[in-house]
Motif scaffolding. Structure first.
Motif, short mmCIF file in Angstrom:
data_model
loop_
_atom_site.label_atom_id
_atom_site.label_comp_id
_atom_site.label_asym_id
_atom_site.label_seq_id
_atom_site.Cartn_x
_atom_site.Cartn_y
_atom_site.Cartn_z
N THR A 365 60.42 33.40 53.08
CA THR A 365 61.63 32.55 53.31
C THR A 365 62.70 33.54 54.13
O THR A 365 63.22 34.27 55.59
CB THR A 365 62.58 31.62 52.42
OG1 THR A 365 62.08 30.47 53.26
CG2 THR A 365 64.31 30.88 54.10
N GLN A 366 62.53 34.70 53.21
CA GLN A 366 63.96 35.95 53.44
C GLN A 366 63.88 36.95 54.05
O GLN A 366 63.56 37.50 55.46
CB GLN A 366 64.50 35.89 52.24
CG GLN A 366 65.52 37.04 52.20
CD GLN A 366 66.57 36.65 53.51
OE1 GLN A 366 67.40 35.77 52.90
NE2 GLN A 366 66.78 37.15 54.11
N THR A 367 61.97 37.42 53.51
CA THR A 367 61.24 38.39 54.46
C THR A 367 61.12 37.94 55.99
O THR A 367 61.18 38.84 56.12
CB THR A 367 60.06 38.75 53.43
OG1 THR A 367 58.84 37.29 53.81
CG2 THR A 367 60.17 39.18 52.35
N LEU A 368 61.04 37.02 56.52
CA LEU A 368 60.34 36.65 57.87
C LEU A 368 62.12 36.51 58.39
O LEU A 368 61.89 36.85 60.48
CB LEU A 368 60.41 35.09 57.91
CG LEU A 368 59.61 34.26 57.17
CD1 LEU A 368 59.17 33.05 57.47
CD2 LEU A 368 57.70 35.19 57.98
N HIS A 369 63.41 37.21 58.03
CA HIS A 369 63.70 37.50 58.95
C HIS A 369 64.43 38.76 59.45
O HIS A 369 65.32 39.13 60.22
CB HIS A 369 65.07 37.13 58.70
CG HIS A 369 66.14 35.44 57.72
ND1 HIS A 369 66.27 35.29 58.70
CD2 HIS A 369 65.29 35.23 56.47
CE1 HIS A 369 66.46 33.53 58.04
NE2 HIS A 369 65.66 33.37 57.18
N ASP A 370 63.23 39.69 59.40
CA ASP A 370 63.52 41.50 59.12
C ASP A 370 61.98 41.53 59.12
O ASP A 370 61.03 41.90 58.15
CB ASP A 370 64.03 41.85 58.42
CG ASP A 370 63.86 43.43 58.62
OD1 ASP A 370 63.76 43.76 60.12
OD2 ASP A 370 64.24 44.33 58.13
N PRO A 371 60.79 41.41 60.43
CA PRO A 371 59.29 41.05 60.56
C PRO A 371 59.13 42.41 59.67
O PRO A 371 59.67 43.74 60.09
CB PRO A 371 59.03 41.03 61.90
CG PRO A 371 60.18 40.48 62.65
CD PRO A 371 62.08 40.92 61.35
N VAL A 372 58.17 42.43 58.20
CA VAL A 372 57.76 44.45 57.79
C VAL A 372 56.97 44.86 59.21
O VAL A 372 56.47 45.33 58.93
CB VAL A 372 56.97 43.60 56.56
CG1 VAL A 372 55.97 42.80 57.55
CG2 VAL A 372 56.29 44.54 55.78
N ASP A 373 55.84 44.13 60.11
CA ASP A 373 55.13 44.29 60.53
C ASP A 373 55.65 45.54 62.40
O ASP A 373 55.60 47.07 62.36
CB ASP A 373 54.96 43.88 62.39
CG ASP A 373 53.03 43.08 61.91
OD1 ASP A 373 52.95 43.40 60.28
OD2 ASP A 373 53.79 41.72 62.17
N TYR A 374 57.65 45.43 62.55
CA TYR A 374 57.95 45.82 63.06
C TYR A 374 58.80 47.12 62.26
O TYR A 374 58.69 48.07 62.26
CB TYR A 374 59.95 45.68 63.80
CG TYR A 374 58.85 44.94 64.67
CD1 TYR A 374 58.92 45.48 66.46
CD2 TYR A 374 58.90 43.75 64.66
CE1 TYR A 374 58.73 44.97 67.11
CE2 TYR A 374 58.07 42.81 65.58
CZ TYR A 374 57.86 43.36 66.74
OH TYR A 374 57.85 42.69 67.94
N ARG A 375 58.84 47.03 60.42
CA ARG A 375 59.62 48.42 59.72
C ARG A 375 58.23 49.08 59.49
O ARG A 375 58.73 50.26 59.63
CB ARG A 375 60.38 47.38 58.49
CG ARG A 375 60.35 48.17 57.14
CD ARG A 375 61.48 48.90 57.82
NE ARG A 375 62.56 48.27 58.19
CZ ARG A 375 63.24 48.17 58.75
NH1 ARG A 375 63.51 48.49 59.92
NH2 ARG A 375 64.34 46.90 59.21
N ILE A 376 57.11 48.83 59.67
CA ILE A 376 56.32 49.41 59.56
C ILE A 376 55.62 50.30 60.62
O ILE A 376 55.32 51.80 60.56
CB ILE A 376 54.61 48.94 59.48
CG1 ILE A 376 54.62 47.95 57.76
CG2 ILE A 376 53.04 49.25 58.90
CD1 ILE A 376 53.44 47.03 57.40
#
Length: 395
Positions: A365-376
């Protein structure tokens, strides 16, 4: 429920461990129920930990970010909702420290420490439905806001609105949660983080005084002010790690005490099964790598915080890269462990009363609030092209 902090007798981390033991007793039941964890929030008030990051000269405990994140991880291992709202409370305090003048944030710090105020969030810069109107000497906020974590049962809110006359400029204010015109809807009913009260709020002609606006230096206006989103990202990284550590410990205890070896393994107990051992070895490598990355990033944050206005743009950028790296690792390894724990516990571990699935639900639930793809993607821009992250509310 009451755990009092006596500095001569217990450190903040020791107090947090006592609280966490109590929170763990009802965590499964409260996860099913959802809603506001009122007793647990009151226990945090009584403990003195709401003043953890407030400097001693303003009545607080003067903890570093390293010490604060240790406490957040301690809570996250047993109850990530509590960890979330507790961490957000200190993020809101950091927000007023970084965005406002000393004559604003110093009294807020003093009152928070003296009165055990809880700060909640109604900022969400991506939700632009709340707008500001200007009057003679004061302002009004009107509109809706989503993902208002910790707003319920709080005394103060960090809220934002759009100034349409200034081309959609984001304005942030610190206002009492009980002010006329603020309605907290209590409509959070998601699969995870079920006691964060991250639902919606309505602002209906809410009066905001000029002294409550955080204008000087304002959001992201200097490298030091730009630490606010990085603190948020590192808070989540520590929370993700805490969830994964809690999932690991629950799985380990179940494997050692309850699990049965597969009949073809040739092992007399699950702790000797070669595939179970392989999984635990991989879990350990993942956790250890995340711990090291987070420890490095937290040490850099403490150093950056100490530099204050002397912090450079380059130093801020390097910190953003360290925190982004840690968050990607915490997301990936955390989700992996919370998903694969059932492979080392077996079919009986899916019984609903155990609610082992809550670890995955909370983290997912929490990880979806800041997509990891864009961090990568951001990290890839640095790794390949040498392009530093652009400061924003998410990087």
């Amino acid at each position: 429920m009451s755990v009092h902090l006596h500095p001569a007798q217990a450190t903040p981390l020791q107090t947090a461990r006592l609280l966490a033991q109590t929170f763990a007793e009802t965590a499964v039941e409260r996860d099913a129920r959802g809603g506001t964890p009122k007793a647990e929030r009151d226990a945090l008030r009584a403990s003195g930990l709401l003043a953890l990051t407030i400097p001693r000269q303003y009545g607080g405990l003067g903890a570093s970010w390293s010490e604060t994140f240790e406490v957040i991880r301690e809570f996250a291992r047993v109850d990530s909702s509590i960890a979330h709202v507790f961490g957000f409370h200190h993020l809101m305090l950091a927000t007023v420290r970084l965005f406002s003048r000393p004559e604003q944030w110093q009294p807020w710090f003093e009152q928070t420490a003296r009165k055990n105020w809880f700060w909640g969030n109604a900022l969400n810069p991506l939700d632009t439905r709340t707008v500001m109107r200007t009057f003679e000497g004061w302002y009004e906020f009107s509109g809706q806001k989503s993902f208002c974590s910790g707003a319920s049962d709080s005394q103060m809110l960090i809220a934002s609105a759009i100034d349409e006359r200034a081309g959609g400029k984001l304005l942030i204010a610190a206002i009492p949660s009980g002010r006329s015109g603020i309605t907290l809807h209590g409509d959070w009913n998601n699969i995870g983080q079920r006691q964060t009260d991250s639902g919606s709020a309505t602002f209906e002609r809410v009066r905001v005084e000029h002294s409550e606006l955080l204008l000087d230096p304002g959001p992201l206006s200097t490298p030091f002010a730009g630490l606010r989103p990085l603190i948020a990202q590192l808070h989540f990284s520590n929370m993700f790690l805490g969830i994964a550590e809690g999932a690991f410990e629950e799985a380990r205890n179940y494997t050692l005490k309850e699990s049965r070896p597969w009949f073809r393994s040739g092992a007399s107990q699950s702790s000797e099964d070669p595939y179970v051992l392989r999984h635990y070895g991989e879990f350990w490598v993942g956790l250890e790598s995340v711990r090291l990355l987070i420890d490095r990033a937290t040490a850099q944050l403490d150093a950056a915080w100490a530099k204050a206005e002397e912090l450079s743009s380059e130093e801020r950028a390097q910190l953003a890269l360290s925190i982004g790296t840690a968050k990607v690792a915490a997301t990936r390894h955390g989700l992996d462990i919370c998903n694969r724990l059932f492979e080392v516990t077996g079919a009986r571990a899916t019984h609903a009363s155990l609610r082992f699935d809550r670890h995955w639900r909370n983290l997912r639930t929490q990880t979806l609030h800041d997509p990891v793809d864009y961090r990568i993607h951001e990290l890839g821009e640095w790794a390949l092209n040498g392009k530093r992250p652009t400061p924003s509310f998410y990087s």
